[in-house]
Design a protein around this motif. Sequence first.
Motif, PDB file in Angstrom:
ATOM      1  N   ASP A   1       0.802  -1.231   0.000  1.00  0.00           N
ATOM      2  CA  ASP A   1       0.000   0.000   0.000  1.00  0.00           C
ATOM      3  C   ASP A   1       0.830   1.273   0.000  1.00  0.00           C
ATOM      4  OD1 ASP A   1      -2.393  -1.334  -0.035  1.00  0.00           O
ATOM      5  OD2 ASP A   1      -2.704  -1.272   2.134  1.00  0.00           O
ATOM      6  N   TYR A   2       2.133   1.159   0.283  1.00  0.00           N
ATOM      7  CA  TYR A   2       2.965   2.350   0.413  1.00  0.00           C
ATOM      8  C   TYR A   2       4.260   2.210  -0.384  1.00  0.00           C
ATOM      9  CZ  TYR A   2      -0.053   3.809   4.271  1.00  0.00           C
ATOM     10  OH  TYR A   2      -1.126   4.200   5.019  1.00  0.00           O
ATOM     11  N   GLN A   3       4.720   3.343  -0.884  1.00  0.00           N
ATOM     12  CA  GLN A   3       6.036   3.429  -1.516  1.00  0.00           C
ATOM     13  C   GLN A   3       7.030   3.913  -0.470  1.00  0.00           C
ATOM     14  OE1 GLN A   3       6.945   2.558  -4.734  1.00  0.00           O
ATOM     15  NE2 GLN A   3       9.007   2.829  -3.907  1.00  0.00           N
ATOM     16  N   ALA A   4       8.099   3.149  -0.276  1.00  0.00           N
ATOM     17  CA  ALA A   4       9.064   3.467   0.783  1.00  0.00           C
ATOM     18  C   ALA A   4      10.318   4.112   0.219  1.00  0.00           C
ATOM     19  CB  ALA A   4       9.438   2.198   1.547  1.00  0.00           C
ATOM     20  N   THR A   5      10.840   5.079   0.946  1.00  0.00           N
ATOM     21  CA  THR A   5      12.160   5.631   0.671  1.00  0.00           C
ATOM     22  C   THR A   5      12.963   5.590   1.970  1.00  0.00           C
ATOM     23  OG1 THR A   5      11.378   7.893   1.100  1.00  0.00           O
ATOM     24  CG2 THR A   5      11.390   7.138  -1.194  1.00  0.00           C
ATOM     25  N   LEU A   6      14.268   5.386   1.842  1.00  0.00           N
ATOM     26  CA  LEU A   6      15.135   5.305   3.018  1.00  0.00           C
ATOM     27  C   LEU A   6      15.607   6.700   3.385  1.00  0.00           C
ATOM     28  CD1 LEU A   6      16.631   3.520   5.069  1.00  0.00           C
ATOM     29  CD2 LEU A   6      18.479   3.293   3.388  1.00  0.00           C
ATOM     30  N   ALA A   7      15.199   7.152   4.573  1.00  0.00           N
ATOM     31  CA  ALA A   7      15.572   8.483   5.030  1.00  0.00           C
ATOM     32  C   ALA A   7      16.896   8.485   5.780  1.00  0.00           C
ATOM     33  CB  ALA A   7      14.473   9.062   5.923  1.00  0.00           C
ATOM     34  N   GLY A   8      17.452   7.302   6.044  1.00  0.00           N
ATOM     35  CA  GLY A   8      18.731   7.213   6.733  1.00  0.00           C
ATOM     36  C   GLY A   8      18.683   6.215   7.875  1.00  0.00           C
ATOM     37  N   GLU A   9      19.717   6.254   8.714  1.00  0.00           N
ATOM     38  CA  GLU A   9      19.777   5.415   9.907  1.00  0.00           C
ATOM     39  C   GLU A   9      19.791   6.315  11.133  1.00  0.00           C
ATOM     40  OE1 GLU A   9      22.814   2.451   9.955  1.00  0.00           O
ATOM     41  OE2 GLU A   9      22.584   1.964   7.830  1.00  0.00           O
ATOM     42  N   GLU A  10      19.091   5.900  12.175  1.00  0.00           N
ATOM     43  CA  GLU A  10      19.008   6.693  13.394  1.00  0.00           C
ATOM     44  C   GLU A  10      19.079   5.799  14.622  1.00  0.00           C
ATOM     45  OE1 GLU A  10      16.110  10.340  11.832  1.00  0.00           O
ATOM     46  OE2 GLU A  10      15.502   9.077  13.518  1.00  0.00           O
ATOM     47  N   ASP A  11      19.594   6.344  15.711  1.00  0.00           N
ATOM     48  CA  ASP A  11      19.510   5.700  17.013  1.00  0.00           C
ATOM     49  C   ASP A  11      18.275   6.251  17.716  1.00  0.00           C
ATOM     50  OD1 ASP A  11      21.898   4.140  16.888  1.00  0.00           O
ATOM     51  OD2 ASP A  11      23.047   5.972  17.199  1.00  0.00           O
ATOM     52  N   ILE A  12      17.341   5.357  18.040  1.00  0.00           N
ATOM     53  CA  ILE A  12      16.106   5.783  18.698  1.00  0.00           C
ATOM     54  C   ILE A  12      15.929   5.019  20.005  1.00  0.00           C
ATOM     55  CG2 ILE A  12      15.008   6.293  16.480  1.00  0.00           C
ATOM     56  CD1 ILE A  12      13.296   3.698  17.031  1.00  0.00           C
ATOM     57  N   LEU A  13      14.998   5.499  20.820  1.00  0.00           N
ATOM     58  CA  LEU A  13      14.563   4.753  21.998  1.00  0.00           C
ATOM     59  C   LEU A  13      13.261   4.047  21.640  1.00  0.00           C
ATOM     60  CD1 LEU A  13      15.216   7.277  24.922  1.00  0.00           C
ATOM     61  CD2 LEU A  13      16.619   5.335  24.217  1.00  0.00           C
TER      62      LEU A  13
ATOM     63  N   SER B   1      18.353   1.939  13.952  1.00  0.00           N
ATOM     64  CA  SER B   1      17.216   1.657  13.077  1.00  0.00           C
ATOM     65  C   SER B   1      17.352   2.315  11.713  1.00  0.00           C
ATOM     66  CB  SER B   1      15.915   2.166  13.728  1.00  0.00           C
ATOM     67  OG  SER B   1      15.725   1.617  15.005  1.00  0.00           O
ATOM     68  N   TYR B   2      16.723   1.664  10.718  1.00  0.00           N
ATOM     69  CA  TYR B   2      16.462   2.316   9.445  1.00  0.00           C
ATOM     70  C   TYR B   2      15.229   3.192   9.618  1.00  0.00           C
ATOM     71  CZ  TYR B   2      19.397  -1.326   7.276  1.00  0.00           C
ATOM     72  OH  TYR B   2      20.424  -2.161   6.945  1.00  0.00           O
ATOM     73  N   LYS B   3      15.283   4.408   9.094  1.00  0.00           N
ATOM     74  CA  LYS B   3      14.101   5.256   9.073  1.00  0.00           C
ATOM     75  C   LYS B   3      13.547   5.251   7.656  1.00  0.00           C
ATOM     76  CE  LYS B   3      12.294   9.908   9.865  1.00  0.00           C
ATOM     77  NZ  LYS B   3      12.627  11.325  10.208  1.00  0.00           N
ATOM     78  N   LEU B   4      12.301   4.779   7.517  1.00  0.00           N
ATOM     79  CA  LEU B   4      11.642   4.731   6.225  1.00  0.00           C
ATOM     80  C   LEU B   4      10.549   5.791   6.165  1.00  0.00           C
ATOM     81  CD1 LEU B   4      11.088   0.873   5.784  1.00  0.00           C
ATOM     82  CD2 LEU B   4      13.038   2.243   5.011  1.00  0.00           C
ATOM     83  N   ARG B   5      10.460   6.440   5.016  1.00  0.00           N
ATOM     84  CA  ARG B   5       9.350   7.359   4.759  1.00  0.00           C
ATOM     85  C   ARG B   5       8.402   6.662   3.802  1.00  0.00           C
ATOM     86  NH1 ARG B   5       6.635  11.656   6.944  1.00  0.00           N
ATOM     87  NH2 ARG B   5       5.688  12.944   5.321  1.00  0.00           N
ATOM     88  N   LEU B   6       7.150   6.460   4.230  1.00  0.00           N
ATOM     89  CA  LEU B   6       6.161   5.736   3.441  1.00  0.00           C
ATOM     90  C   LEU B   6       5.131   6.709   2.897  1.00  0.00           C
ATOM     91  CD1 LEU B   6       5.467   2.671   5.783  1.00  0.00           C
ATOM     92  CD2 LEU B   6       7.421   3.098   4.271  1.00  0.00           C
ATOM     93  N   THR B   7       4.904   6.634   1.596  1.00  0.00           N
ATOM     94  CA  THR B   7       3.919   7.476   0.928  1.00  0.00           C
ATOM     95  C   THR B   7       2.834   6.588   0.342  1.00  0.00           C
ATOM     96  OG1 THR B   7       5.656   9.068   0.359  1.00  0.00           O
ATOM     97  CG2 THR B   7       3.558   9.248  -0.821  1.00  0.00           C
TER      98      THR B   7
END
Length: 256
Positions: free
Chosen positions: A134-146, A155-161
């Motif tokens: 249902d979504y097109q993903a782009t890789l926004a980068g890698e981040e350290d999250i809690l 983590s990989y950060k994905l932007r889904l449209t």
Amino acid sequence: MRGWAWACLGAVWLSASALAAPDAQTILANSDAVRNPERSFGLVVSLVSYKDGKQNEASSLAVYSRADQKSGQFRSLLRFISPSRDAGKLMLKSGNDLWFFDPSSKASVPISPQQRLLGQAANGDVVTVNLALDYQATLAGEEDILDGDRQPRRSYKLRLTARNAGVTYHAIDLWVDRDGYRSRKAQFYAESGSLLKTAYYRAYQPVLGRERPTETVIIDGLNPRWITVLRNSQFAWREVPEAWLQRDYLPRFRAE
């Protein structure tokens, strides 16, 4: 000659780096495989909403899901268990169509996946979905999250449209473990760009062949003291008859 050699080595290095870079759509599909069993199954979803630390509402539903052989997207029948005033009511998702059936009126009516179900949970939050379809993903980068337990995660950060207007959210930011592709955090956006809610996926447990999240904590985008917790339990492999996934069959459905 030496400059040419270095240029060749540089080109090879860049090419190898490009090949090693993860593909966003593949990451998303792998995260779907962690969340969703690969064949038809059933479970129970319990929802509890809290406002300012006090329990506000509660509900539970039995979910029966199977993937469509043509599209690969899940189709789901949901049966309300509680509260008692809602027991026996049904919700059916097939493709991007969603219907609600009330046994008292014998009528099935189309509803929106964006419509509120309970607390911060929308109808579309409780049906089984393969996001990669249902979504097109782009890789926004890698981040350290809690994560939801306040543990650090690379983590990989994905932007889904959204690929079409029939899905629950216009856009999603999704954080997926770099190792293991476990979904950890998501932020959901309206078409206007405003943040609707933030979700944390937690309580990973061995379920139907691999470790999957059994709890989702949803936090309202405007008031962080409005929280809804979804807990999944009673997972089981099960055949979901094709008839159950037909709108015309809803008046004849009987729980086993």
